[in-house]
Design a protein around this motif. Sequence first.
Motif, PDB file in Angstrom:
ATOM      1  N   SER A 378      -7.619 -32.450  15.501  1.00  0.00           N
ATOM      2  CA  SER A 378      -7.365 -32.200  16.392  1.00  0.00           C
ATOM      3  C   SER A 378      -6.014 -30.540  16.785  1.00  0.00           C
ATOM      4  CB  SER A 378      -6.549 -34.062  16.346  1.00  0.00           C
ATOM      5  OG  SER A 378      -6.228 -33.890  15.818  1.00  0.00           O
ATOM      6  N   ASP A 379      -5.621 -31.211  18.254  1.00  0.00           N
ATOM      7  CA  ASP A 379      -4.272 -30.160  18.466  1.00  0.00           C
ATOM      8  C   ASP A 379      -3.337 -30.300  17.126  1.00  0.00           C
ATOM      9  OD1 ASP A 379      -5.585 -29.622  20.379  1.00  0.00           O
ATOM     10  OD2 ASP A 379      -4.026 -30.240  21.656  1.00  0.00           O
ATOM     11  N   HIS A 380      -3.342 -31.560  16.375  1.00  0.00           N
ATOM     12  CA  HIS A 380      -1.747 -31.606  15.611  1.00  0.00           C
ATOM     13  C   HIS A 380      -2.858 -30.751  14.389  1.00  0.00           C
ATOM     14  CE1 HIS A 380       1.264 -33.838  13.027  1.00  0.00           C
ATOM     15  NE2 HIS A 380      -0.079 -34.536  12.414  1.00  0.00           N
ATOM     16  N   ASP A 381      -4.355 -31.322  13.858  1.00  0.00           N
ATOM     17  CA  ASP A 381      -4.116 -30.618  12.499  1.00  0.00           C
ATOM     18  C   ASP A 381      -4.181 -29.160  12.177  1.00  0.00           C
ATOM     19  OD1 ASP A 381      -5.179 -33.339  12.357  1.00  0.00           O
ATOM     20  OD2 ASP A 381      -7.081 -33.186  13.184  1.00  0.00           O
ATOM     21  N   ALA A 383      -1.810 -28.027  13.796  1.00  0.00           N
ATOM     22  CA  ALA A 383      -0.155 -27.414  13.920  1.00  0.00           C
ATOM     23  C   ALA A 383       0.393 -27.480  12.531  1.00  0.00           C
ATOM     24  CB  ALA A 383      -0.169 -28.383  14.843  1.00  0.00           C
ATOM     25  N   LYS A 384      -0.321 -28.813  11.618  1.00  0.00           N
ATOM     26  CA  LYS A 384       0.117 -29.479  10.605  1.00  0.00           C
ATOM     27  C   LYS A 384      -0.376 -27.645   9.850  1.00  0.00           C
ATOM     28  CE  LYS A 384      -0.323 -32.677   7.206  1.00  0.00           C
ATOM     29  NZ  LYS A 384      -1.433 -34.374   6.652  1.00  0.00           N
ATOM     30  N   ASP A 387       2.240 -25.142   9.957  1.00  0.00           N
ATOM     31  CA  ASP A 387       3.453 -25.524   9.355  1.00  0.00           C
ATOM     32  C   ASP A 387       3.386 -25.649   7.949  1.00  0.00           C
ATOM     33  OD1 ASP A 387       6.746 -26.546   9.193  1.00  0.00           O
ATOM     34  OD2 ASP A 387       5.394 -28.852   8.834  1.00  0.00           O
ATOM     35  N   LYS A 410      -8.162 -25.123  21.956  1.00  0.00           N
ATOM     36  CA  LYS A 410      -6.731 -25.912  22.084  1.00  0.00           C
ATOM     37  C   LYS A 410      -5.817 -24.879  22.021  1.00  0.00           C
ATOM     38  CE  LYS A 410      -9.040 -29.269  19.141  1.00  0.00           C
ATOM     39  NZ  LYS A 410     -10.808 -29.359  19.985  1.00  0.00           N
ATOM     40  N   ASP A 413       0.587 -26.282  21.362  1.00  0.00           N
ATOM     41  CA  ASP A 413       1.610 -27.443  22.068  1.00  0.00           C
ATOM     42  C   ASP A 413       2.886 -26.840  22.055  1.00  0.00           C
ATOM     43  OD1 ASP A 413       1.876 -27.691  19.534  1.00  0.00           O
ATOM     44  OD2 ASP A 413       0.978 -30.141  20.521  1.00  0.00           O
ATOM     45  N   SER A 415       5.097 -28.696  19.808  1.00  0.00           N
ATOM     46  CA  SER A 415       5.107 -28.441  18.528  1.00  0.00           C
ATOM     47  C   SER A 415       4.510 -27.224  17.742  1.00  0.00           C
ATOM     48  CB  SER A 415       4.836 -29.684  18.050  1.00  0.00           C
ATOM     49  OG  SER A 415       3.051 -29.616  17.373  1.00  0.00           O
ATOM     50  N   THR A 416       3.796 -26.838  17.937  1.00  0.00           N
ATOM     51  CA  THR A 416       3.565 -25.312  16.938  1.00  0.00           C
ATOM     52  C   THR A 416       3.643 -24.245  17.716  1.00  0.00           C
ATOM     53  OG1 THR A 416       0.396 -26.232  17.982  1.00  0.00           O
ATOM     54  CG2 THR A 416       1.623 -23.778  17.059  1.00  0.00           C
TER      55      THR A 416
END
Length: 714
Positions: A378-381, A383-384, A387, A410, A413, A415-416
């Motif tokens: 996912s996008d969160h992966d 971004a994580k 980070d 993707k 967003d 957060s990124t």
Amino acid sequence: MNLKLLVLRNTINNLSKINAKPAFGKSKGLSTISAAIYPSLYRISSGQSYAYLQNPKSIFRHIRYIHFSRETRLGYASVEAQLVSGDSEGEEEEDRTLNEFLSRFIWIMRGKLSEVFTDCNKETIDGMLLVIVEKVVEEMEKGGIQQMDNSTVAMPSQEFSEDLWRTVWEVSNMVLEDMEKVRKKEKMKQFLQSEEVKEMCRFAGESGVRGDLLRQLRFKWAKEKMEENDFYESLERFRHKKEEKGGGVLDKHAVAAEDTPEVSSLPKRKGKIKYKISGMDLSDPKWAEVADKIHERQEMIWPQEPKPISGRCKLVMEKIISLKKEDDPSQLLAEWIELLQPTRVDWITLLDKLEKQNPDTHLKIAELVLCEESFQTSDHDYAKLIDAYAKKTRVEDAERILKKMVESGKMPDSSTATILVHMYSKVGNVDRAKEAFESLRVCGSQPDFKIYNSMIMAYLSAREPRLGESLMIEMKEKGIKPSEEIYMGLLRSYSRSGDVPSAVRIATAMDYAGFQPNREYFSLFVEAYGQAGNPDLARNNFDNMIKLGHKPDDKCTANMIAAYEKKNLLDKGLDLLVQLEKGGFEPGIATYTVFLDWFGKLQLVEEAEQLLGKIAELGEVPPLKVHVSLCDMYSRAGFEKKTLQALGVLEARKDELGPHEFERTIGALIAGGFVHDAQRIHGIMEEKGFTTSEKLKMALTASQALSKTRPLKR
């Protein structure tokens, strides 16, 4: 498990759509159930199916699929079972007992049916359970079920097989036994809190009994009191029973029989049963729809369990965890995937173990996992992982993951973008930080305090305080209060560049924001006025700081001495130092460095060397400015050996030299006749990418034309 009888009855409407001839006909108070259900019911009577009934392994999985979860049932207290008539206290107690019995019975029986009939859907299981419960309720309304003999089972009707009815019987007795255990447990709690037991515990505590022994004695005494109370209650019941029958002889066997709870029959019931929860009638079909929606939401939020890992798969995982940083994990990962067929939760479990046990390879494997389809990236992966690299200041790695993210379709967003702003601000790449900041605005996300703070600090690191100040004004307009750190950063940047009006503007804003001036505040204004060539105003701020109770430190004193140096007011600088020393001030390396540079420019070689000895006594490494001053002084004074020594130190620390230090060193070498050395240092300056001023270019050209020789060694 909150399975209500009337909710089950509503499922008949769905089950009755199957057009088939019923096998049993109609039970009392029930609609006809299709024949598709009854063969499943009769399959319970087979020996093989009955064996499976004794080992319910997946009860909880099926319980969660019922209209209301067991947790919800426990949270609602208990279900009320009410009769159409009868409001006395005894009947209410009977209602609660019946309610608890039916709730427990339905819970266990559903698990047994679901364990055997794994191919049946929810509606079919509900239909089976409905027939069983209705028959149990029918027997309860008749006055109870007689105890059955194992060899010849007396069936109440022809609808249930012998084995099925035996299962119902065993479940009923199991429920009654559990209810009796709960009753005794609650009763035990009352005796644990009784005054007699408390008094005995206090006496034991005063006698020195503590810890586990005291707890054991407390339970023993409470149990004895409960048994004694049960004994006298049984006698009282026996006496009332005899009086009602006209008898009066006490029989110890009768007492024993009376004291033993009977679990061989179901509770008796009269009238029709109606279930309610907190006063709400569950006969309305809308509650079934609500329960299904609740179940769907729970399926989404309940975490899945990772697959159990054993054998060869476990060995492969241990090898993955023990990999070194330079090893290639691709082959082991492929083998692990083939053996386990992992889902996302399995991948996350592996990554968590790697992060705790082998952080060196964690990021490498996390990057490889992004390409795995079973990981469901996912996008969160992305971004994580970006980070994680950003926190380690691994800019190239973070940009590589960002590129992969875009290539996979993707888009970054908010957060990124926030992570990128912090990363580029931390490394001082103001251009990329600005791009990330603008992309954050394009995403429609409003920057928060942390993002503004990072961006302003990036501008200050790039010596662009005006851009930072404009962002601070934007913060205020959006209702975000700037911190004291932001104000002091802007004030520090303006002061060191000698921009007094801007420094005053920031100071005024600080005053309106309610921040009180500290020692650094005054020290920065001393530096600002000194850089602007106004030692009088610098001295005014210096004196105000002392009046407000802030003792000047070594750095602030050095700034004040540097302000006097700008105008070559050596007497005032020395007088200030003498006054401070009388008040207990001890000069540090910053103050000595300013005086050494000043003496060097005045060619006071002996005095400068004395200060160099003072710096050595402090036990600290002389700053770069000291070596620049010494090279300048010795070169202009014609000391060849000492000039080359100081120049050697500067060449060893060439990465620390800025354009100002290069210009001063080259100019001093030219003035002292060290033309070849000046040309060499100029070459280093150009390699570093610094631009040579026109004045220095003219000096180098003139020195080459005149071919000035070096002075004699002194």
